[in-house]
Design a protein around this motif. Structure first.
Motif, PDB file in Angstrom:
ATOM      1  N   ARG A   1       2.679   3.845   4.004  1.00 57.39           N
ATOM      2  CA  ARG A   1       3.406   3.204   2.914  1.00 57.39           C
ATOM      3  C   ARG A   1       4.029   1.943   3.481  1.00 57.39           C
ATOM      4  O   ARG A   1       4.801   1.996   4.438  1.00 57.39           O
ATOM      5  CB  ARG A   1       4.497   4.128   2.393  1.00 57.39           C
ATOM      6  CG  ARG A   1       5.276   3.538   1.245  1.00 57.39           C
ATOM      7  CD  ARG A   1       6.223   4.548   0.654  1.00 57.39           C
ATOM      8  NE  ARG A   1       5.407   5.577  -0.007  1.00 57.39           N
ATOM      9  CZ  ARG A   1       5.743   6.839  -0.131  1.00 57.39           C
ATOM     10  NH1 ARG A   1       6.886   7.272   0.345  1.00 57.39           N
ATOM     11  NH2 ARG A   1       4.954   7.696  -0.736  1.00 57.39           N
TER      12      ARG A   1
ATOM     13  N   ILE B   1     -10.714  10.220   1.348  1.00 55.04           N
ATOM     14  CA  ILE B   1      -9.313   9.856   1.086  1.00 55.04           C
ATOM     15  C   ILE B   1      -9.118   9.518  -0.381  1.00 55.04           C
ATOM     16  O   ILE B   1      -8.153   9.936  -0.998  1.00 55.04           O
ATOM     17  CB  ILE B   1      -8.862   8.686   1.995  1.00 55.04           C
ATOM     18  CG1 ILE B   1      -8.869   9.168   3.448  1.00 55.04           C
ATOM     19  CG2 ILE B   1      -7.496   8.161   1.580  1.00 55.04           C
ATOM     20  CD1 ILE B   1      -8.555   8.100   4.463  1.00 55.04           C
TER      21      ILE B   1
ATOM     22  N   LYS C   1      -9.130   6.569  -3.712  1.00 59.54           N
ATOM     23  CA  LYS C   1      -8.855   5.179  -4.065  1.00 59.54           C
ATOM     24  C   LYS C   1      -7.447   4.794  -3.637  1.00 59.54           C
ATOM     25  O   LYS C   1      -6.496   5.525  -3.873  1.00 59.54           O
ATOM     26  CB  LYS C   1      -8.991   4.984  -5.568  1.00 59.54           C
ATOM     27  CG  LYS C   1     -10.409   5.184  -6.066  1.00 59.54           C
ATOM     28  CD  LYS C   1     -10.487   5.023  -7.563  1.00 59.54           C
ATOM     29  CE  LYS C   1     -11.904   5.269  -8.067  1.00 59.54           C
ATOM     30  NZ  LYS C   1     -11.978   5.185  -9.524  1.00 59.54           N
ATOM     31  N   ILE C   2      -7.350   3.617  -3.027  1.00 59.37           N
ATOM     32  CA  ILE C   2      -6.066   3.078  -2.606  1.00 59.37           C
ATOM     33  C   ILE C   2      -5.865   1.760  -3.335  1.00 59.37           C
ATOM     34  O   ILE C   2      -6.667   0.828  -3.182  1.00 59.37           O
ATOM     35  CB  ILE C   2      -6.019   2.844  -1.084  1.00 59.37           C
ATOM     36  CG1 ILE C   2      -6.217   4.166  -0.350  1.00 59.37           C
ATOM     37  CG2 ILE C   2      -4.717   2.161  -0.680  1.00 59.37           C
ATOM     38  CD1 ILE C   2      -6.396   4.015   1.130  1.00 59.37           C
ATOM     39  N   LYS C   3      -4.820   1.685  -4.146  1.00 60.75           N
ATOM     40  CA  LYS C   3      -4.529   0.456  -4.882  1.00 60.75           C
ATOM     41  C   LYS C   3      -3.834  -0.544  -3.968  1.00 60.75           C
ATOM     42  O   LYS C   3      -2.968  -0.184  -3.173  1.00 60.75           O
ATOM     43  CB  LYS C   3      -3.627   0.742  -6.083  1.00 60.75           C
ATOM     44  CG  LYS C   3      -4.313   1.486  -7.187  1.00 60.75           C
ATOM     45  CD  LYS C   3      -3.399   1.646  -8.378  1.00 60.75           C
ATOM     46  CE  LYS C   3      -4.104   2.418  -9.472  1.00 60.75           C
ATOM     47  NZ  LYS C   3      -3.245   2.565 -10.642  1.00 60.75           N
TER      48      LYS C   3
ATOM     49  N   LYS D   1     -11.810   2.049  -1.859  1.00 59.76           N
ATOM     50  CA  LYS D   1     -12.247   3.437  -2.059  1.00 59.76           C
ATOM     51  C   LYS D   1     -12.813   3.941  -0.739  1.00 59.76           C
ATOM     52  O   LYS D   1     -13.852   3.479  -0.275  1.00 59.76           O
ATOM     53  CB  LYS D   1     -13.292   3.505  -3.167  1.00 59.76           C
ATOM     54  CG  LYS D   1     -13.707   4.912  -3.508  1.00 59.76           C
ATOM     55  CD  LYS D   1     -14.703   4.918  -4.647  1.00 59.76           C
ATOM     56  CE  LYS D   1     -15.185   6.308  -4.923  1.00 59.76           C
ATOM     57  NZ  LYS D   1     -16.270   6.317  -5.911  1.00 59.76           N
TER      58      LYS D   1
ATOM     59  N   VAL E   1       0.860  -1.180   0.000  1.00 59.15           N
ATOM     60  CA  VAL E   1       0.000   0.000   0.000  1.00 59.15           C
ATOM     61  C   VAL E   1       0.894   1.226   0.000  1.00 59.15           C
ATOM     62  O   VAL E   1       1.882   1.285   0.732  1.00 59.15           O
ATOM     63  CB  VAL E   1      -0.918   0.002   1.254  1.00 59.15           C
ATOM     64  CG1 VAL E   1      -1.775   1.244   1.290  1.00 59.15           C
ATOM     65  CG2 VAL E   1      -1.771  -1.251   1.299  1.00 59.15           C
ATOM     66  N   ASP E   2       0.532   2.203  -0.812  1.00 52.25           N
ATOM     67  CA  ASP E   2       1.342   3.416  -0.923  1.00 52.25           C
ATOM     68  C   ASP E   2       0.407   4.620  -0.943  1.00 52.25           C
ATOM     69  O   ASP E   2      -0.169   4.960  -1.973  1.00 52.25           O
ATOM     70  CB  ASP E   2       2.181   3.352  -2.198  1.00 52.25           C
ATOM     71  CG  ASP E   2       3.186   4.471  -2.299  1.00 52.25           C
ATOM     72  OD1 ASP E   2       3.277   5.297  -1.367  1.00 52.25           O
ATOM     73  OD2 ASP E   2       3.898   4.528  -3.313  1.00 52.25           O
ATOM     74  N   THR E   3       0.223   5.258   0.230  1.00 55.31           N
ATOM     75  CA  THR E   3      -0.641   6.432   0.341  1.00 55.31           C
ATOM     76  C   THR E   3       0.111   7.529   1.084  1.00 55.31           C
ATOM     77  O   THR E   3       1.188   7.297   1.623  1.00 55.31           O
ATOM     78  CB  THR E   3      -1.939   6.127   1.121  1.00 55.31           C
ATOM     79  OG1 THR E   3      -1.620   5.944   2.501  1.00 55.31           O
ATOM     80  CG2 THR E   3      -2.645   4.905   0.583  1.00 55.31           C
ATOM     81  N   MET E   4      -0.502   8.686   1.180  1.00 60.54           N
ATOM     82  CA  MET E   4       0.140   9.769   1.927  1.00 60.54           C
ATOM     83  C   MET E   4       0.103   9.491   3.430  1.00 60.54           C
ATOM     84  O   MET E   4       0.866  10.061   4.189  1.00 60.54           O
ATOM     85  CB  MET E   4      -0.503  11.108   1.604  1.00 60.54           C
ATOM     86  CG  MET E   4      -1.920  11.252   2.010  1.00 60.54           C
ATOM     87  SD  MET E   4      -2.502  12.894   1.547  1.00 60.54           S
ATOM     88  CE  MET E   4      -4.231  12.606   1.408  1.00 60.54           C
ATOM     89  N   PHE E   5      -0.773   8.578   3.878  1.00 55.33           N
ATOM     90  CA  PHE E   5      -0.900   8.258   5.299  1.00 55.33           C
ATOM     91  C   PHE E   5      -0.082   7.039   5.713  1.00 55.33           C
ATOM     92  O   PHE E   5       0.328   6.921   6.852  1.00 55.33           O
ATOM     93  CB  PHE E   5      -2.362   8.006   5.667  1.00 55.33           C
ATOM     94  CG  PHE E   5      -3.247   9.169   5.352  1.00 55.33           C
ATOM     95  CD1 PHE E   5      -3.185  10.326   6.118  1.00 55.33           C
ATOM     96  CD2 PHE E   5      -4.135   9.122   4.298  1.00 55.33           C
ATOM     97  CE1 PHE E   5      -4.001  11.409   5.833  1.00 55.33           C
ATOM     98  CE2 PHE E   5      -4.960  10.198   4.007  1.00 55.33           C
ATOM     99  CZ  PHE E   5      -4.882  11.349   4.771  1.00 55.33           C
TER     100      PHE E   5
END
Length: 103
Positions: free
Chosen positions: A17, A91, A93-95, A87, A11-15
Motif C-alpha cells: 500500500r 494475485i 487486478k491492481i488498480k 492484472k 497502489v492499494d493491495t494486500m501486499f
C-alpha cells in the motif's frame, strides 16, 4: 508516442500500500518502461507488445517469478493524469489510482 514521462500512482493491495512510480520513455522508437516502488526490491520485469489505442496504452509484461505467465498492463492518459490497471496471475487486478505526471 503517448504517456512519456514519470508518473506517480497510488497502489492499494494486500501486499503493498503506497506510492509507485512508472517511467515511460522513447527507447529508439519503441516504448520503454521502468517501475520503481520506494523501499521495495522488484524482480526484473520485461514489458513488451505495447500498443496504442487513442489515449490508452496496453502492454504485456513478464518476470522470472511467474514463468510462462503474462502480466497485462493498461494505462489511460488524460493530460497530466493517468488511470490504469495491472492484472497479475494468482494475485488479480491492481488498480493504479490518482496517477499524475511528476516529471
Amino acid at each position: 508516442m503517448i504517456g512519456l514521462g514519470k508518473w506517480s500512482v497510488r497502489v492499494d493491495t494486500m501486499f503493498f500500500r503506497g506510492e509507485a512510480f512508472i517511467t515511460i520513455f522513447d527507447d529508439n522508437g519503441k516504448y520503454g518502461w521502468e517501475l520503481d516502488v520506494p523501499g521495495e526490491t522488484l524482480p526484473d520485469i520485461e514489458v513488451k507488445d505495447v500498443k496504442e489505442d487513442g489515449n490508452t496504452l496496453t502492454a504485456v509484461a513478464t518476470t522470472d517469478l511467474l514463468p510462462g505467465k503474462n502480466i497485462d498492463l493498461t494505462a489511460t492518459f488524460e493530460g497530466d493524469t493517468l488511470t490504469g490497471m495491472i492484472k497479475i496471475p494468482f494475485i488479480g487486478k491492481i488498480k493504479l489510482k490518482d496517477g499524475k505526471r511528476v516529471g
